[in-house]
Motif scaffolding. Sequence first.
Motif, PDB file in Angstrom:
ATOM      1  N   ASP A   1      -6.548  15.195  -0.787  1.00  0.00           N
ATOM      2  CA  ASP A   1      -7.286  14.660  -1.929  1.00  0.00           C
ATOM      3  C   ASP A   1      -6.292  14.087  -2.937  1.00  0.00           C
ATOM      4  OD1 ASP A   1      -9.435  14.004  -3.533  1.00  0.00           O
ATOM      5  OD2 ASP A   1      -9.607  15.995  -4.422  1.00  0.00           O
ATOM      6  N   ARG A   2      -5.422  13.223  -2.403  1.00  0.00           N
ATOM      7  CA  ARG A   2      -4.417  12.502  -3.209  1.00  0.00           C
ATOM      8  C   ARG A   2      -3.450  13.438  -3.931  1.00  0.00           C
ATOM      9  NH1 ARG A   2      -5.628   7.039  -3.422  1.00  0.00           N
ATOM     10  NH2 ARG A   2      -7.673   6.526  -2.587  1.00  0.00           N
ATOM     11  N   ARG A   3      -3.159  14.579  -3.303  1.00  0.00           N
ATOM     12  CA  ARG A   3      -2.167  15.494  -3.871  1.00  0.00           C
ATOM     13  C   ARG A   3      -0.761  15.190  -3.380  1.00  0.00           C
ATOM     14  NH1 ARG A   3      -3.714  21.404  -2.569  1.00  0.00           N
ATOM     15  NH2 ARG A   3      -1.728  21.727  -3.653  1.00  0.00           N
ATOM     16  N   MET A   4      -0.657  14.520  -2.247  1.00  0.00           N
ATOM     17  CA  MET A   4       0.658  14.191  -1.705  1.00  0.00           C
ATOM     18  C   MET A   4       1.120  12.823  -2.194  1.00  0.00           C
ATOM     19  SD  MET A   4       0.799  15.628   2.210  1.00  0.00           S
ATOM     20  CE  MET A   4      -0.696  14.849   2.808  1.00  0.00           C
ATOM     21  N   ARG A   5       2.399  12.605  -2.091  1.00  0.00           N
ATOM     22  CA  ARG A   5       2.949  11.274  -2.358  1.00  0.00           C
ATOM     23  C   ARG A   5       4.036  10.999  -1.323  1.00  0.00           C
ATOM     24  NH1 ARG A   5       7.818  11.460  -5.257  1.00  0.00           N
ATOM     25  NH2 ARG A   5       8.373  13.548  -6.003  1.00  0.00           N
ATOM     26  N   PRO A   6       4.220   9.728  -0.962  1.00  0.00           N
ATOM     27  CA  PRO A   6       5.196   9.405   0.075  1.00  0.00           C
ATOM     28  C   PRO A   6       6.531   8.934  -0.501  1.00  0.00           C
ATOM     29  CG  PRO A   6       3.788   7.526  -0.282  1.00  0.00           C
ATOM     30  CD  PRO A   6       3.361   8.586  -1.277  1.00  0.00           C
ATOM     31  N   ARG A   7       7.588   9.209   0.238  1.00  0.00           N
ATOM     32  CA  ARG A   7       8.870   8.547  -0.001  1.00  0.00           C
ATOM     33  C   ARG A   7       9.101   7.646   1.207  1.00  0.00           C
ATOM     34  NH1 ARG A   7      12.276  12.635  -0.477  1.00  0.00           N
ATOM     35  NH2 ARG A   7      13.434  12.472   1.477  1.00  0.00           N
ATOM     36  N   VAL A   8       8.913   6.368   1.017  1.00  0.00           N
ATOM     37  CA  VAL A   8       8.967   5.427   2.128  1.00  0.00           C
ATOM     38  C   VAL A   8      10.413   5.234   2.579  1.00  0.00           C
ATOM     39  CG1 VAL A   8       8.492   3.070   2.868  1.00  0.00           C
ATOM     40  CG2 VAL A   8       6.852   4.278   1.395  1.00  0.00           C
ATOM     41  N   LEU A   9      10.635   5.376   3.873  1.00  0.00           N
ATOM     42  CA  LEU A   9      11.961   5.196   4.461  1.00  0.00           C
ATOM     43  C   LEU A   9      12.114   3.826   5.101  1.00  0.00           C
ATOM     44  CD1 LEU A   9      12.206   8.675   6.255  1.00  0.00           C
ATOM     45  CD2 LEU A   9      13.055   8.079   3.977  1.00  0.00           C
ATOM     46  N   ASP A  10      11.021   3.297   5.656  1.00  0.00           N
ATOM     47  CA  ASP A  10      11.080   1.996   6.329  1.00  0.00           C
ATOM     48  C   ASP A  10       9.680   1.390   6.324  1.00  0.00           C
ATOM     49  OD1 ASP A  10      12.312  -0.082   8.048  1.00  0.00           O
ATOM     50  OD2 ASP A  10      10.927   0.713   9.540  1.00  0.00           O
ATOM     51  N   ARG A  11       9.609   0.114   6.043  1.00  0.00           N
ATOM     52  CA  ARG A  11       8.335  -0.622   6.077  1.00  0.00           C
ATOM     53  C   ARG A  11       8.663  -2.034   6.499  1.00  0.00           C
ATOM     54  NH1 ARG A  11       3.845  -0.040   1.236  1.00  0.00           N
ATOM     55  NH2 ARG A  11       2.032  -0.783   2.409  1.00  0.00           N
ATOM     56  N   SER A  12       8.722  -2.247   7.809  1.00  0.00           N
ATOM     57  CA  SER A  12       9.193  -3.523   8.321  1.00  0.00           C
ATOM     58  C   SER A  12       8.441  -3.911   9.590  1.00  0.00           C
ATOM     59  CB  SER A  12      10.700  -3.456   8.610  1.00  0.00           C
ATOM     60  OG  SER A  12      10.985  -2.422   9.539  1.00  0.00           O
ATOM     61  N   VAL A  13       8.436  -5.197   9.879  1.00  0.00           N
ATOM     62  CA  VAL A  13       7.842  -5.710  11.109  1.00  0.00           C
ATOM     63  C   VAL A  13       8.915  -5.766  12.177  1.00  0.00           C
ATOM     64  CG1 VAL A  13       6.700  -7.681  12.191  1.00  0.00           C
ATOM     65  CG2 VAL A  13       6.088  -7.009   9.846  1.00  0.00           C
ATOM     66  N   ILE A  14       8.638  -5.142  13.324  1.00  0.00           N
ATOM     67  CA  ILE A  14       9.604  -5.060  14.413  1.00  0.00           C
ATOM     68  C   ILE A  14       8.904  -5.372  15.738  1.00  0.00           C
ATOM     69  CG2 ILE A  14      10.943  -3.283  13.208  1.00  0.00           C
ATOM     70  CD1 ILE A  14       9.729  -1.293  15.353  1.00  0.00           C
ATOM     71  N   PRO A  15       9.652  -5.638  16.806  1.00  0.00           N
ATOM     72  CA  PRO A  15       9.031  -5.747  18.131  1.00  0.00           C
ATOM     73  C   PRO A  15       8.516  -4.378  18.574  1.00  0.00           C
ATOM     74  CG  PRO A  15      11.204  -6.794  18.097  1.00  0.00           C
ATOM     75  CD  PRO A  15      11.083  -6.001  16.827  1.00  0.00           C
ATOM     76  N   LEU A  16       7.311  -4.334  19.110  1.00  0.00           N
ATOM     77  CA  LEU A  16       6.698  -3.077  19.514  1.00  0.00           C
ATOM     78  C   LEU A  16       7.465  -2.463  20.681  1.00  0.00           C
ATOM     79  CD1 LEU A  16       4.211  -1.180  19.117  1.00  0.00           C
ATOM     80  CD2 LEU A  16       3.065  -2.550  20.874  1.00  0.00           C
ATOM     81  N   PRO A  17       7.987  -1.219  20.533  1.00  0.00           N
ATOM     82  CA  PRO A  17       8.697  -0.574  21.637  1.00  0.00           C
ATOM     83  C   PRO A  17       7.784  -0.377  22.849  1.00  0.00           C
ATOM     84  CG  PRO A  17       9.136   0.559  19.561  1.00  0.00           C
ATOM     85  CD  PRO A  17       8.020  -0.398  19.303  1.00  0.00           C
ATOM     86  N   ALA A  18       8.384  -0.362  24.033  1.00  0.00           N
ATOM     87  CA  ALA A  18       7.603  -0.298  25.272  1.00  0.00           C
ATOM     88  C   ALA A  18       6.745   0.963  25.342  1.00  0.00           C
ATOM     89  CB  ALA A  18       8.538  -0.389  26.477  1.00  0.00           C
ATOM     90  N   VAL A  19       7.297   2.120  24.959  1.00  0.00           N
ATOM     91  CA  VAL A  19       6.529   3.364  25.037  1.00  0.00           C
ATOM     92  C   VAL A  19       5.345   3.323  24.084  1.00  0.00           C
ATOM     93  CG1 VAL A  19       6.600   5.847  24.646  1.00  0.00           C
ATOM     94  CG2 VAL A  19       8.503   4.727  25.810  1.00  0.00           C
ATOM     95  N   ALA A  20       5.558   2.805  22.877  1.00  0.00           N
ATOM     96  CA  ALA A  20       4.454   2.682  21.926  1.00  0.00           C
ATOM     97  C   ALA A  20       3.416   1.696  22.449  1.00  0.00           C
ATOM     98  CB  ALA A  20       4.983   2.226  20.570  1.00  0.00           C
ATOM     99  N   ALA A  21       3.876   0.621  23.080  1.00  0.00           N
ATOM    100  CA  ALA A  21       2.943  -0.357  23.640  1.00  0.00           C
ATOM    101  C   ALA A  21       2.064   0.278  24.708  1.00  0.00           C
ATOM    102  CB  ALA A  21       3.729  -1.537  24.226  1.00  0.00           C
ATOM    103  N   ASP A  22       2.650   1.140  25.534  1.00  0.00           N
ATOM    104  CA  ASP A  22       1.886   1.808  26.584  1.00  0.00           C
ATOM    105  C   ASP A  22       0.814   2.715  25.979  1.00  0.00           C
ATOM    106  OD1 ASP A  22       1.563   2.562  29.480  1.00  0.00           O
ATOM    107  OD2 ASP A  22       2.092   4.527  28.666  1.00  0.00           O
ATOM    108  N   ARG A  23       1.164   3.449  24.924  1.00  0.00           N
ATOM    109  CA  ARG A  23       0.204   4.355  24.284  1.00  0.00           C
ATOM    110  C   ARG A  23      -0.922   3.587  23.590  1.00  0.00           C
ATOM    111  NH1 ARG A  23      -1.607   8.150  24.290  1.00  0.00           N
ATOM    112  NH2 ARG A  23      -1.108   9.632  22.661  1.00  0.00           N
ATOM    113  N   LEU A  24      -0.630   2.373  23.121  1.00  0.00           N
ATOM    114  CA  LEU A  24      -1.615   1.609  22.368  1.00  0.00           C
ATOM    115  C   LEU A  24      -2.319   0.558  23.221  1.00  0.00           C
ATOM    116  CD1 LEU A  24       0.381   1.133  19.024  1.00  0.00           C
ATOM    117  CD2 LEU A  24      -1.567   2.658  19.425  1.00  0.00           C
ATOM    118  N   GLY A  25      -1.915   0.459  24.483  1.00  0.00           N
ATOM    119  CA  GLY A  25      -2.535  -0.540  25.348  1.00  0.00           C
ATOM    120  C   GLY A  25      -2.225  -1.950  24.905  1.00  0.00           C
TER     121      GLY A  25
END
Length: 261
Positions: A113-137
């Motif tokens: 309920d909006r009690r957490m806050r993030p510390r962003v480490l990376d927010r970038s567009v990259i080529p989709l890794p093969a393993v992630a592509a397999d999981r996401l079809g």
Amino acid sequence: MTATRPWKAAAAGARARAAGAQAGADVRRVRDLLRSAVLRGAYPGGQLPGEPELMAAHGVTRATVREALALLRTEGLVERRQGVGTHAVAEAVLAPLAEAHGAADPGAGSVFDRRMRPRVLDRSVIPLPAVAADRLGARAGEPCLRLEYVALLGDEPVAMATNYVLFPEAERLRDVPFVSDWYALLAEAGLPLGESEFVLGCLPADAATAGLLGLAEGAPVVTMEQVIRAPGGRPFDLAHIHHRGDRFLLVSRLPRASAPR
């Protein structure tokens, strides 16, 4: 001097091993019960009962109580001071599993309920890794948004996550301010959830993860591999999440689907 008969020595050894196993089991059980109470904030003001009270409550020896408390101290959950006693120094957040999935709206006071806050480490567009592509079809190498962050509760890190988000959903997430939890971010971007899947595990924290979560290297962390699908069933987000099992507890409660026969 009469030599001890082999069968008597064996019997004595077996009794000693049984006694040792029983003592170890007593320590483990008392430790588990006290850890549960500490993490749930069961002791007013954080003050644990004294050793005599714990001995009587659990029907164990003073040595067992002291060893159980020593284990909790090693875990960073309690502090013991001469003449003062034992105090809890940590308390966990309890999160219903349905809320952690994003499948239920957070209740009042929920960590989602909006009690957490993030510390962003990376927010970038990259080529989709093969393993992630397999999981996401999806197709390996196509553009995706990688958004990695540490989740903070107050000033304490409780989890870290690396998300791989497909386009077109990624386009809507690229510039939306990330100010709370992941589900709040999806809501702000106008991205509804259809289904959320978790694969749960546990592993020792590597040096980098330990540093981000404020743990000792090798400390156990709970792992989650999450796939989020759009309402039509299309997967668009893969996340690898590591969270502190000593600060973030998942609560699951489900009714039995049918009466037993």
